[in-house]
Design a protein around this motif. Structure first.
Motif, PDB file in Angstrom:
ATOM      1  N   LEU A 276       6.844  -1.220 -16.551  1.00 52.39           N
ATOM      2  CA  LEU A 276       4.703  -1.281 -16.164  1.00 52.39           C
ATOM      3  C   LEU A 276       4.841  -2.408 -15.455  1.00 52.39           C
ATOM      4  N   GLN A 277       4.246  -3.263 -14.528  1.00 54.47           N
ATOM      5  CA  GLN A 277       3.551  -4.392 -14.035  1.00 54.47           C
ATOM      6  C   GLN A 277       1.955  -4.274 -13.778  1.00 54.47           C
ATOM      7  N   LYS A 278       1.789  -2.846 -12.868  1.00 53.03           N
ATOM      8  CA  LYS A 278      -0.022  -3.004 -13.409  1.00 53.03           C
ATOM      9  C   LYS A 278       0.042  -1.196 -12.796  1.00 53.03           C
ATOM     10  N   ALA A 279      -0.854  -1.301 -13.527  1.00 51.52           N
ATOM     11  CA  ALA A 279      -1.235   0.286 -13.409  1.00 51.52           C
ATOM     12  C   ALA A 279      -3.257   0.105 -13.557  1.00 51.52           C
TER      13      ALA A 279
ATOM     14  N   ARG B 146       7.153   8.812  -9.538  1.00 47.74           N
ATOM     15  CA  ARG B 146       5.960   9.704  -8.613  1.00 47.74           C
ATOM     16  C   ARG B 146       6.264  10.883  -9.408  1.00 47.74           C
ATOM     17  N   GLU B 147       6.620  10.906  -9.588  1.00 48.67           N
ATOM     18  CA  GLU B 147       7.280  12.274 -10.495  1.00 48.67           C
ATOM     19  C   GLU B 147       6.704  12.238 -11.588  1.00 48.67           C
ATOM     20  N   VAL B 148       6.888  11.793 -12.559  1.00 51.48           N
ATOM     21  CA  VAL B 148       5.739  11.266 -13.594  1.00 51.48           C
ATOM     22  C   VAL B 148       4.335  10.924 -13.930  1.00 51.48           C
TER      23      VAL B 148
ATOM     24  N   ASP C 117       0.590  -1.258   0.322  1.00 51.85           N
ATOM     25  CA  ASP C 117       0.063  -0.001   0.096  1.00 51.85           C
ATOM     26  C   ASP C 117       1.282   1.305  -0.241  1.00 51.85           C
ATOM     27  N   THR C 118       2.442   1.261   0.390  1.00 49.97           N
ATOM     28  CA  THR C 118       2.671   2.601   0.695  1.00 49.97           C
ATOM     29  C   THR C 118       3.507   2.714  -0.519  1.00 49.97           C
ATOM     30  N   LYS C 119       4.073   1.676  -1.302  1.00 50.93           N
ATOM     31  CA  LYS C 119       4.993   2.800  -2.400  1.00 50.93           C
ATOM     32  C   LYS C 119       4.349   2.283  -3.616  1.00 50.93           C
ATOM     33  N   SER C 120       2.675   1.331  -4.149  1.00 48.44           N
ATOM     34  CA  SER C 120       2.008   0.887  -5.065  1.00 48.44           C
ATOM     35  C   SER C 120       1.356   2.889  -5.181  1.00 48.44           C
ATOM     36  N   LEU C 121       0.825   2.763  -4.522  1.00 50.03           N
ATOM     37  CA  LEU C 121      -0.216   4.370  -4.505  1.00 50.03           C
ATOM     38  C   LEU C 121       0.290   5.253  -4.514  1.00 50.03           C
ATOM     39  N   MET C 122       0.038   5.509  -5.604  1.00 46.19           N
ATOM     40  CA  MET C 122       0.884   7.054  -6.325  1.00 46.19           C
ATOM     41  C   MET C 122      -0.698   8.321  -6.731  1.00 46.19           C
ATOM     42  N   LEU C 123      -0.118   9.463  -7.157  1.00 49.37           N
ATOM     43  CA  LEU C 123      -1.317  10.865  -6.725  1.00 49.37           C
ATOM     44  C   LEU C 123      -0.683  11.032  -8.475  1.00 49.37           C
ATOM     45  N   THR C 124      -2.241  10.993  -9.268  1.00 50.11           N
ATOM     46  CA  THR C 124      -2.074  11.823 -10.574  1.00 50.11           C
ATOM     47  C   THR C 124      -2.122  12.943 -10.719  1.00 50.11           C
TER      48      THR C 124
ATOM     49  N   GLU D 232      -2.681  12.403 -16.175  1.00 51.05           N
ATOM     50  CA  GLU D 232      -4.114  11.749 -15.776  1.00 51.05           C
ATOM     51  C   GLU D 232      -4.521  10.468 -15.998  1.00 51.05           C
ATOM     52  N   LEU D 233      -4.950  10.144 -15.287  1.00 48.51           N
ATOM     53  CA  LEU D 233      -5.064   8.154 -14.540  1.00 48.51           C
ATOM     54  C   LEU D 233      -5.858   7.861 -15.384  1.00 48.51           C
ATOM     55  N   GLN D 234      -6.588   7.768 -16.753  1.00 44.05           N
ATOM     56  CA  GLN D 234      -7.017   7.356 -17.832  1.00 44.05           C
ATOM     57  C   GLN D 234      -6.152   6.861 -18.803  1.00 44.05           C
ATOM     58  N   LYS D 235      -5.101   8.187 -18.474  1.00 39.46           N
ATOM     59  CA  LYS D 235      -4.050   8.244 -20.248  1.00 39.46           C
ATOM     60  C   LYS D 235      -3.054   6.825 -19.525  1.00 39.46           C
TER      61      LYS D 235
END
Length: 374
Positions: A240-243, A195-197, A146-153, A202-205
């Motif tokens: 990128l394994q999962k998005a 995280r920077e990229v 949970d700590t490393k996987s969740l990122m803000l778009t 946007e989330l959809q893209k």
């Protein structure tokens, strides 16, 4: 002193026998037989044991002490010096494999980097050696919690990211001296770059169309940062394994619907393009055919008009030369054109006077007329 070297052992008492051989005769104390007998095997073994216990009659004599062996003029010192020389020589020669690089440090300071092959150096502890495999690809998996996987778009949404970084060592000296723990540094830089990229997209893209662009941007940003740190690392690839959207409140299902809609849109666009590629060429071909037919009709009409005009000019020239003849000819040609398709009855005016001609009016009225006689 008794002779302890006899293979038959010593006789108790040590006296001389009747034959003057100290009582050690293998034939006993009686008179010497005419032919010698073979020694007893047990006596031979016992004599050998006695000889071993007494030191073999050498410098140790028969007191059971070990003999004083000496090797060369220096004795044990030569052995120690020889072993030391062999040890020093063994530390001066070293080999490096094809997948390795070696750091040579002189009194703890970096001296040089050795590539594959056979090399020489000063013996330990003057120069020490550090080997490391540099050509193998290392793999770091980042995410999965949970700590490393969740990122803000960039559009203020949350995305669940798992990715893999493939890297290898390209400068062993920088890798060994510039950073305390290079592997931890690579993971930290990878997470920071991702995280920077992600924060700029946007989330959809991120979920649908820009996955390759994101991995390329993360790889380039990682390489730039690691080069600034002089980490001695080259980033080979970012995968990128999962998005996905976070699995909370039905968000994943909603975004899957969005993805399905985007795929359907792409399918419709592709079908429309395929239909366009079929209809447009056909329409262009038909238009080209119409243009060619129009051009042919134009050329034909112009040619006929020019021919008629030229014919009229020729008739006019003849009319100017003989007007009466020309008028008569034109009259006859016109009459011929008019009466050619009509029903005709020819009467001979000189056939007789007072004779009423018979005209089959019923047949004339009932006969079909041609198009020209209407």
């Amino acid at each position: 002193m008794p002779d302890n070297n006899s293979p038959w052992g010593s006789k108790p008492g040590g006296g001389k026998g009747p034959n003057g051989n100290g009582g050690n005769s293998p034939w006993g104390n009686g008179p010497k037989p005419t032919r010698p007998q073979r020694p007893n095997r047990d006596n031979v073994i016992e004599g050998f044991k006695n000889r071993t216990r007494t030191g073999g009659g050498g410098n140790g004599g028969g007191n059971g002490q070990m003999p004083d062996f000496k090797i060369g003029p220096f004795g044990p010192v030569a052995i120690v010096l020889g072993a030391l020389v062999v040890f020093l020589l063994s530390t001066m020669v070293y080999t490096v494999d094809q997948t390795e690089r070696a750091l040579v440090m002189r009194f703890g300071d970096y001296e040089r980097t050795s590539g594959p092959g056979l090399h020489f150096k000063f013996p330990n502890p003057v120069e020490t050696l550090y080997r490391q495999e540099t050509e193998i690809i290392r793999k770091d998996d980042i995410g999965g919690n949970d700590t490393k996987s969740l990122m803000l778009t960039g559009d203020e949404n949350i995305v669940d990211i798992d990715f893999t970084v493939l890297w290898r060592i390209n400068n062993l000296a920088d890798y060994y001296f510039e950073i305390d723990d290079p592997e931890v540094a690579v993971k930290a830089v990878a997470e920071s770059a991702m995280r920077e990229v992600i924060g700029k997209n946007e989330l959809q893209k991120i979920i649908t169309t820009d996955r390759l662009a994101i991995t390329t941007a993360v790889r380039d940003l990682m390489q730039t940062t690691l080069d600034e740190y002089k980490a001695g690392v080259r980033v080979v690839e970012v995968q990128l394994q999962k998005a996905d959207a976070p699995d909370q409140g039905g968000v994943v299902a909603a975004f899957r619907d969005v993805v399905d809609a985007a795929q359907e849109r792409e399918t419709s666009i592709n079908q429309a393009i395929a239909k366009q590629n079929t209809i447009v060429p056909e329409a262009r071909g038909e238009a080209a055919q119409i243009l060619q037919d129009a051009e042919a009709y134009r050329d034909r009409v112009i040619a006929e008009a020019q021919g008629e005009a030229e014919r009229f000019n020729k008739i006019y020239e003849e009319y100017a030369k003989a007007p009466q003849v020309t008028r008569q000819r034109l009259y006859l040609e016109t009459i011929e054109e008019v009466y050619a398709p009509a029903e005709k009855v020819i009467l001979d005016s000189e056939g007789g006077q007072g004779v009423v001609p018979y005209l089959p009016l019923n047949q004339l009225n009932g006969s079909p007329r041609t198009a020209g006689g209407q």
